[in-house]
Write an enzyme that holds these catalytic residues in place. Structure first.
Site, PDB file in Angstrom:
ATOM      1  N   SER A 102       7.005  18.938  52.962  1.00  0.00           N
ATOM      2  CA  SER A 102       7.949  19.224  51.883  1.00  0.00           C
ATOM      3  C   SER A 102       9.239  18.421  52.007  1.00  0.00           C
ATOM      4  O   SER A 102       9.827  18.044  50.999  1.00  0.00           O
ATOM      5  CB  SER A 102       8.262  20.719  51.816  1.00  0.00           C
ATOM      6  OG  SER A 102       8.864  21.165  53.003  1.00  0.00           O
ATOM      7  N   LEU A 129      -4.270   7.753  54.300  1.00  0.00           N
ATOM      8  CA  LEU A 129      -3.327   8.523  53.496  1.00  0.00           C
ATOM      9  C   LEU A 129      -2.987   7.759  52.225  1.00  0.00           C
ATOM     10  O   LEU A 129      -2.488   6.636  52.296  1.00  0.00           O
ATOM     11  CB  LEU A 129      -2.039   8.769  54.299  1.00  0.00           C
ATOM     12  CG  LEU A 129      -2.218   9.419  55.664  1.00  0.00           C
ATOM     13  CD1 LEU A 129      -0.905   9.415  56.430  1.00  0.00           C
ATOM     14  CD2 LEU A 129      -2.762  10.824  55.522  1.00  0.00           C
ATOM     15  N   GLU A 130      -3.258   8.356  51.094  1.00  0.00           N
ATOM     16  CA  GLU A 130      -2.850   7.775  49.823  1.00  0.00           C
ATOM     17  C   GLU A 130      -1.413   8.230  49.574  1.00  0.00           C
ATOM     18  O   GLU A 130      -1.160   9.419  49.462  1.00  0.00           O
ATOM     19  CB  GLU A 130      -3.758   8.238  48.680  1.00  0.00           C
ATOM     20  CG  GLU A 130      -5.198   7.821  48.841  1.00  0.00           C
ATOM     21  CD  GLU A 130      -6.079   8.901  49.441  1.00  0.00           C
ATOM     22  OE1 GLU A 130      -5.686  10.084  49.468  1.00  0.00           O
ATOM     23  OE2 GLU A 130      -7.173   8.559  49.910  1.00  0.00           O
ATOM     24  N   GLN A 149       0.547  16.902  57.467  1.00  0.00           N
ATOM     25  CA  GLN A 149       0.019  17.966  58.317  1.00  0.00           C
ATOM     26  C   GLN A 149      -1.420  18.251  57.922  1.00  0.00           C
ATOM     27  O   GLN A 149      -1.807  18.022  56.775  1.00  0.00           O
ATOM     28  CB  GLN A 149       0.864  19.224  58.190  1.00  0.00           C
ATOM     29  CG  GLN A 149       0.995  19.746  56.782  1.00  0.00           C
ATOM     30  CD  GLN A 149       2.080  20.779  56.635  1.00  0.00           C
ATOM     31  OE1 GLN A 149       2.363  21.527  57.551  1.00  0.00           O
ATOM     32  NE2 GLN A 149       2.692  20.841  55.470  1.00  0.00           N
ATOM     33  N   GLN A 168     -13.453   5.762  60.882  1.00  0.00           N
ATOM     34  CA  GLN A 168     -12.591   4.700  60.333  1.00  0.00           C
ATOM     35  C   GLN A 168     -11.379   4.466  61.224  1.00  0.00           C
ATOM     36  O   GLN A 168     -10.821   5.377  61.810  1.00  0.00           O
ATOM     37  CB  GLN A 168     -12.182   4.996  58.900  1.00  0.00           C
ATOM     38  CG  GLN A 168     -11.237   6.136  58.721  1.00  0.00           C
ATOM     39  CD  GLN A 168     -11.045   6.498  57.252  1.00  0.00           C
ATOM     40  OE1 GLN A 168     -11.494   5.804  56.356  1.00  0.00           O
ATOM     41  NE2 GLN A 168     -10.397   7.598  57.011  1.00  0.00           N
TER      42      GLN A 168
END
Length: 171
Positions: A102, A129-130, A149, A168
């Protein structure tokens, strides 16, 4: 299905059922594990052709792999693929959900808004991570920061992931 809390997460790590490499117990919160951003990113090339989205679509065809030491500048509206430093192994009865943090969402950084499910039975896999800057100001994202997280859940039954992203190492 039930979300795992800190004591259960630490018990399963101690027992070797969940493996996170590298790992520090301070990464574990009340019901999640913080993961660090790696140094490799995939930047989208400026395209002049249409990319047809099919089952054979390969993100590597429209991106360029870069490694950064200090930070990556993410401009408003820009998307990038990053990767976690940690390699994650889950048993066949535990799945996970990657969520952004957040503190970063509040400045416009969206981390892993889609495709955030981690299948049970994932073995030694770094999580891609996009990321997208949805805010109005450029953001410097730094390798090594606790960027996201993972929330772990116990599955009803057992399953084992054998897809193309098993193991990967690069975004």
């Amino acid at each position: 299905m039930a979300v795992l809390t800190r004591p259960e997460i630490l018990r399963l790590i101690e027992a070797g059922e969940i493996v996170i490499e590298p790992f520090d117990p301070s990464q574990v919160g009340p019901a999640s594990i913080d993961l660090h951003l790696g140094r490799e990113f995939r930047l989208f090339r400026h395209a002049r052709e249409i990319l047809h989205v099919t089952e054979d679509t390969d993100h590597r065809e429209v991106t360029e792999l870069v490694t950064v030491d200090d930070y990556l500048l993410l401009l408003p509206g820009q998307a990038v693929l990053g990767i976690t430093e940690e390699r994650l192994t889950l048993p066949d009865n535990i799945c996970g959900w990657i969520q952004g943090r957040s503190r970063f969402a509040r400045v416009g950084l969206m981390v892993h808004v889609t495709a955030n499910f981690i299948q049970p039975g994932m073995v030694r896999t770094r999580q891609v991570l996009e990321m997208n800057n949805a805010g109005p100001v450029p953001l410097a994202i730094r390798p090594g920061i606790r960027i996201c997280q993972i929330i772990l859940e116990e599955c009803v039954g057992r399953a084992h992931y054998t897809g193309r992203f098993q193991g990967q190492e690069h975004p």
